[in-house]
Design a protein around this motif. Structure first.
Motif, PDB file in Angstrom:
ATOM      1  N   LEU A 144       7.817 -15.007  -5.391  1.00 27.64           N
ATOM      2  CA  LEU A 144       8.458 -14.212  -4.494  1.00 27.64           C
ATOM      3  C   LEU A 144       8.647 -12.800  -5.156  1.00 27.64           C
ATOM      4  CD1 LEU A 144      11.164 -16.245  -2.725  1.00 27.64           C
ATOM      5  CD2 LEU A 144       8.819 -15.263  -1.793  1.00 27.64           C
ATOM      6  N   VAL A 145       9.076 -12.525  -6.538  1.00 27.22           N
ATOM      7  CA  VAL A 145       9.386 -11.399  -7.031  1.00 27.22           C
ATOM      8  C   VAL A 145       8.253 -10.731  -7.298  1.00 27.22           C
ATOM      9  CG1 VAL A 145      10.302 -10.408  -9.322  1.00 27.22           C
ATOM     10  CG2 VAL A 145      11.727 -12.387  -8.372  1.00 27.22           C
ATOM     11  N   ALA A 146       7.041 -11.213  -7.972  1.00 21.26           N
ATOM     12  CA  ALA A 146       5.857 -10.667  -7.872  1.00 21.26           C
ATOM     13  C   ALA A 146       5.270 -10.293  -6.834  1.00 21.26           C
ATOM     14  CB  ALA A 146       4.693 -11.848  -8.569  1.00 21.26           C
ATOM     15  N   LEU A 147       5.420 -11.062  -5.522  1.00 21.77           N
ATOM     16  CA  LEU A 147       4.681 -10.491  -4.245  1.00 21.77           C
ATOM     17  C   LEU A 147       5.690  -9.151  -3.954  1.00 21.77           C
ATOM     18  CD1 LEU A 147       4.410 -13.666  -1.872  1.00 21.77           C
ATOM     19  CD2 LEU A 147       2.694 -12.039  -2.837  1.00 21.77           C
ATOM     20  N   TYR A 148       6.988  -9.341  -3.904  1.00 14.54           N
ATOM     21  CA  TYR A 148       7.882  -8.187  -3.559  1.00 14.54           C
ATOM     22  C   TYR A 148       7.592  -7.091  -4.295  1.00 14.54           C
ATOM     23  CZ  TYR A 148      11.845  -5.190  -2.546  1.00 14.54           C
ATOM     24  OH  TYR A 148      12.655  -4.347  -2.144  1.00 14.54           O
ATOM     25  N   PHE A 149       7.725  -6.847  -5.584  1.00 11.50           N
ATOM     26  CA  PHE A 149       7.355  -5.627  -6.347  1.00 11.50           C
ATOM     27  C   PHE A 149       5.925  -5.205  -6.491  1.00 11.50           C
ATOM     28  CE2 PHE A 149      11.347  -7.152  -8.403  1.00 11.50           C
ATOM     29  CZ  PHE A 149      12.074  -5.704  -8.351  1.00 11.50           C
ATOM     30  N   GLY A 150       4.850  -6.369  -6.072  1.00  7.90           N
ATOM     31  CA  GLY A 150       3.448  -5.902  -5.972  1.00  7.90           C
ATOM     32  C   GLY A 150       3.322  -5.096  -4.837  1.00  7.90           C
ATOM     33  N   ALA A 151       3.946  -5.532  -3.649  1.00  9.36           N
ATOM     34  CA  ALA A 151       3.815  -4.782  -2.645  1.00  9.36           C
ATOM     35  C   ALA A 151       4.447  -3.432  -2.681  1.00  9.36           C
ATOM     36  CB  ALA A 151       4.350  -5.457  -1.287  1.00  9.36           C
ATOM     37  N   GLU A 152       5.651  -3.301  -3.315  1.00 14.22           N
ATOM     38  CA  GLU A 152       6.491  -2.041  -3.385  1.00 14.22           C
ATOM     39  C   GLU A 152       5.412  -1.284  -4.255  1.00 14.22           C
ATOM     40  OE1 GLU A 152       9.787   0.681  -3.402  1.00 14.22           O
ATOM     41  OE2 GLU A 152       9.456  -1.284  -2.199  1.00 14.22           O
ATOM     42  N   TRP A 153       5.053  -1.553  -5.300  1.00 14.04           N
ATOM     43  CA  TRP A 153       4.398  -0.638  -6.092  1.00 14.04           C
ATOM     44  C   TRP A 153       2.999  -0.416  -5.602  1.00 14.04           C
ATOM     45  CZ3 TRP A 153       5.578  -4.275 -10.875  1.00 14.04           C
ATOM     46  CH2 TRP A 153       6.781  -4.170 -11.343  1.00 14.04           C
ATOM     47  N   LEU A 154       2.453  -1.186  -4.904  1.00 11.04           N
ATOM     48  CA  LEU A 154       1.159  -0.792  -4.237  1.00 11.04           C
ATOM     49  C   LEU A 154       1.373   0.236  -3.051  1.00 11.04           C
ATOM     50  CD1 LEU A 154      -1.852  -1.365  -3.442  1.00 11.04           C
ATOM     51  CD2 LEU A 154      -1.014  -3.020  -1.833  1.00 11.04           C
ATOM     52  N   VAL A 155       2.379   0.027  -2.318  1.00 13.35           N
ATOM     53  CA  VAL A 155       2.678   1.125  -1.238  1.00 13.35           C
ATOM     54  C   VAL A 155       3.122   2.482  -1.927  1.00 13.35           C
ATOM     55  CG1 VAL A 155       4.406   1.732   0.410  1.00 13.35           C
ATOM     56  CG2 VAL A 155       3.511  -0.609   0.407  1.00 13.35           C
ATOM     57  N   ARG A 156       3.896   2.293  -2.903  1.00 11.73           N
ATOM     58  CA  ARG A 156       4.373   3.560  -3.654  1.00 11.73           C
ATOM     59  C   ARG A 156       3.423   4.366  -4.190  1.00 11.73           C
ATOM     60  NH1 ARG A 156       9.496   3.099  -7.436  1.00 11.73           N
ATOM     61  NH2 ARG A 156      10.422   2.347  -5.500  1.00 11.73           N
ATOM     62  N   GLY A 157       2.486   3.544  -4.921  1.00 16.51           N
ATOM     63  CA  GLY A 157       1.319   4.183  -5.584  1.00 16.51           C
ATOM     64  C   GLY A 157       0.419   4.790  -4.615  1.00 16.51           C
ATOM     65  N   ALA A 158       0.027   3.973  -3.560  1.00 17.49           N
ATOM     66  CA  ALA A 158      -0.856   4.665  -2.599  1.00 17.49           C
ATOM     67  C   ALA A 158      -0.280   5.617  -1.733  1.00 17.49           C
ATOM     68  CB  ALA A 158      -1.324   3.675  -1.576  1.00 17.49           C
ATOM     69  N   ALA A 159       0.836   5.604  -1.545  1.00 17.43           N
ATOM     70  CA  ALA A 159       1.676   6.579  -0.507  1.00 17.43           C
ATOM     71  C   ALA A 159       1.526   7.742  -1.345  1.00 17.43           C
ATOM     72  CB  ALA A 159       3.012   6.334  -0.182  1.00 17.43           C
ATOM     73  N   ARG A 160       1.930   7.890  -2.757  1.00 18.23           N
ATOM     74  CA  ARG A 160       2.221   9.164  -3.523  1.00 18.23           C
ATOM     75  C   ARG A 160       0.632   9.705  -3.715  1.00 18.23           C
ATOM     76  NH1 ARG A 160       5.712   7.299  -8.694  1.00 18.23           N
ATOM     77  NH2 ARG A 160       7.811   7.817  -7.736  1.00 18.23           N
ATOM     78  N   LEU A 161      -0.183   8.899  -3.814  1.00 16.66           N
ATOM     79  CA  LEU A 161      -1.594   9.375  -4.068  1.00 16.66           C
ATOM     80  C   LEU A 161      -2.160   9.978  -2.720  1.00 16.66           C
ATOM     81  CD1 LEU A 161      -4.230   9.503  -5.743  1.00 16.66           C
ATOM     82  CD2 LEU A 161      -4.905   7.254  -4.840  1.00 16.66           C
ATOM     83  N   ALA A 162      -1.787   9.472  -1.681  1.00 22.66           N
ATOM     84  CA  ALA A 162      -2.099   9.968  -0.243  1.00 22.66           C
ATOM     85  C   ALA A 162      -1.656  11.229  -0.024  1.00 22.66           C
ATOM     86  CB  ALA A 162      -1.841   9.135   0.935  1.00 22.66           C
ATOM     87  N   ARG A 163      -0.198  11.455  -0.619  1.00 21.57           N
ATOM     88  CA  ARG A 163       0.520  12.738  -0.540  1.00 21.57           C
ATOM     89  C   ARG A 163      -0.226  13.924  -1.419  1.00 21.57           C
ATOM     90  NH1 ARG A 163       3.568  14.327   3.620  1.00 21.57           N
ATOM     91  NH2 ARG A 163       5.500  14.128   3.165  1.00 21.57           N
ATOM     92  N   THR A 164      -0.655  13.440  -2.397  1.00 23.75           N
ATOM     93  CA  THR A 164      -1.066  14.577  -3.256  1.00 23.75           C
ATOM     94  C   THR A 164      -2.471  14.905  -2.791  1.00 23.75           C
ATOM     95  OG1 THR A 164      -2.403  12.704  -4.600  1.00 23.75           O
ATOM     96  CG2 THR A 164       0.013  13.576  -5.312  1.00 23.75           C
TER      97      THR A 164
END
Length: 323
Positions: free
Chosen positions: A12-32
């Motif tokens: 559960l912890v790996a899924l939660y943070f995996g999704a969080e980091w994936l979204v955060r990295g992808a959103a930041r990259l898309a913004r740049t």
């Protein structure tokens, strides 16, 4: 048993943070790269919060555990409406934009009907998956077209930008290497978390004398819905109702059209006939009920949220009693 509990919690912890980091990295990259907040919300964030369902469903299918795979999708759609939206409304009455009722909710209902129809022959094969994935691409193009036309209200975009900032998705300084690292770590976390979750869920089922289908419909589906739960509760607490409702509706659409449009392409998924005695109809009934609840005062009231939560408790009770 203790090892299984540790494996489940770790998953559960790996899924939660995996999704969080994936979204955060992808959103930041898309913004740049100059992509608007609204488009990011409609694509990257919506897909990112459904990533646990996609990885768990695909992995379960490959491991020859179709009951976990299908139960996860059906159960997640039930959890999204009854638990996540119910809990969000119980925290604070959730306003609903008319556009969501007119545009996205009918698509959510159509996708639920498609799942019921395509699984009726006992299998979601590659042809079925191809049809669902084609519908997913059409839905994505439709939403992006609406975004480009500027049909969503400026308020919705402003709300998402505030939400994006609170979750650290907006880069303070462009750093594509860092963003790609976040994406890579997120993907690894999702895969590792899915493996741990599926293994522990099967062990729980055997130890408790419950079927893998029941475990998939309950424990696994709640676990894979954690990103939606976190996103929606934060949105409700900040009175960002459009995000809370839109997140649930969008996730249900993605679960059927994207998750079951991708996973069976890799490996066809068998559908247990017992789902048609109860669970499929609960999923479809909740999908049909949501627009009705939303139209009463253009909001989901706190009492309605509590009723949804009570309904889910009753649903789990029936499942566990049936084994």
């Amino acid at each position: 048993m203790l090892a299984d509990v540790g494996m489940f919690v770790g998953g559960l912890v790996a899924l939660y943070f995996g999704a969080e980091w994936l979204v955060r990295g992808a959103a930041r990259l898309a913004r740049t790269l100059g992509i608007s907040a609204l488009v990011i919300g409609l694509t990257i964030v919506a897909f990112g919060t459904s990533a646990p369902e996609l990885v768990v469903t695909t992995l379960a299918a490959l491991r020859g555990q179709p009951d976990v795979a299908v139960g996860n999708v059906v159960g997640s759609n039930i959890v999204n409406i009854a638990v996540i939206l119910g809990l969000s409304a119980a925290v604070s009455a959730v306003r609903v934009q008319p556009g969501i009722i007119v545009r996205e909710m009918p698509i959510m209902i159509a996708s639920a009907i498609a799942l019921v129809a395509l699984g009726a022959d006992g299998t979601i094969g590659r042809l079925d998956a191809g049809l669902l994935f084609a519908a997913f691409l059409a839905f994505l193009m439709y939403m992006l077209t609406i975004a480009r036309r500027g049909e969503p209200t400026p308020t919705l975009e402003t709300e998402f930008e505030e939400f994006e900032q609170e979750h650290g998705m907006v880069p303070t300084s462009p750093n594509r290497a860092r963003d790609l690292l976040f994406i890579a770590i997120g993907l690894v976390g999702l895969v590792v978390g899915a493996e741990l979750l599926v293994r522990s869920a099967v062990s729980f089922a055997r130890a408790a004398g419950l079927s893998e289908l029941v475990i998939g419909l309950t424990i696994v589906s709640i676990g894979t819905s954690l990103p939606e739960l976190a996103t929606s509760i934060v949105a409700a607490l900040h009175k960002e109702a459009d995000i809370a409702v839109g997140n649930v509706v969008g996730s249900n659409i993605f679960n059927v059209l994207a998750v079951l449009g991708i996973a069976p392409l890799i490996h066809p998924i068998a559908v247990d006939r017992s789902l048609y005695a109860f669970e499929m109809w609960v999923m479809l009934g909740l999908s049909l009920a949501l627009p009705v609840l939303a139209r009463t005062g253009m909001r989901i009231a706190r009492i309605e949220g509590m009723l949804l939560l009570a309904g889910y408790v009753a649903f789990v009770w029936v499942l566990v009693r049936g084994g």
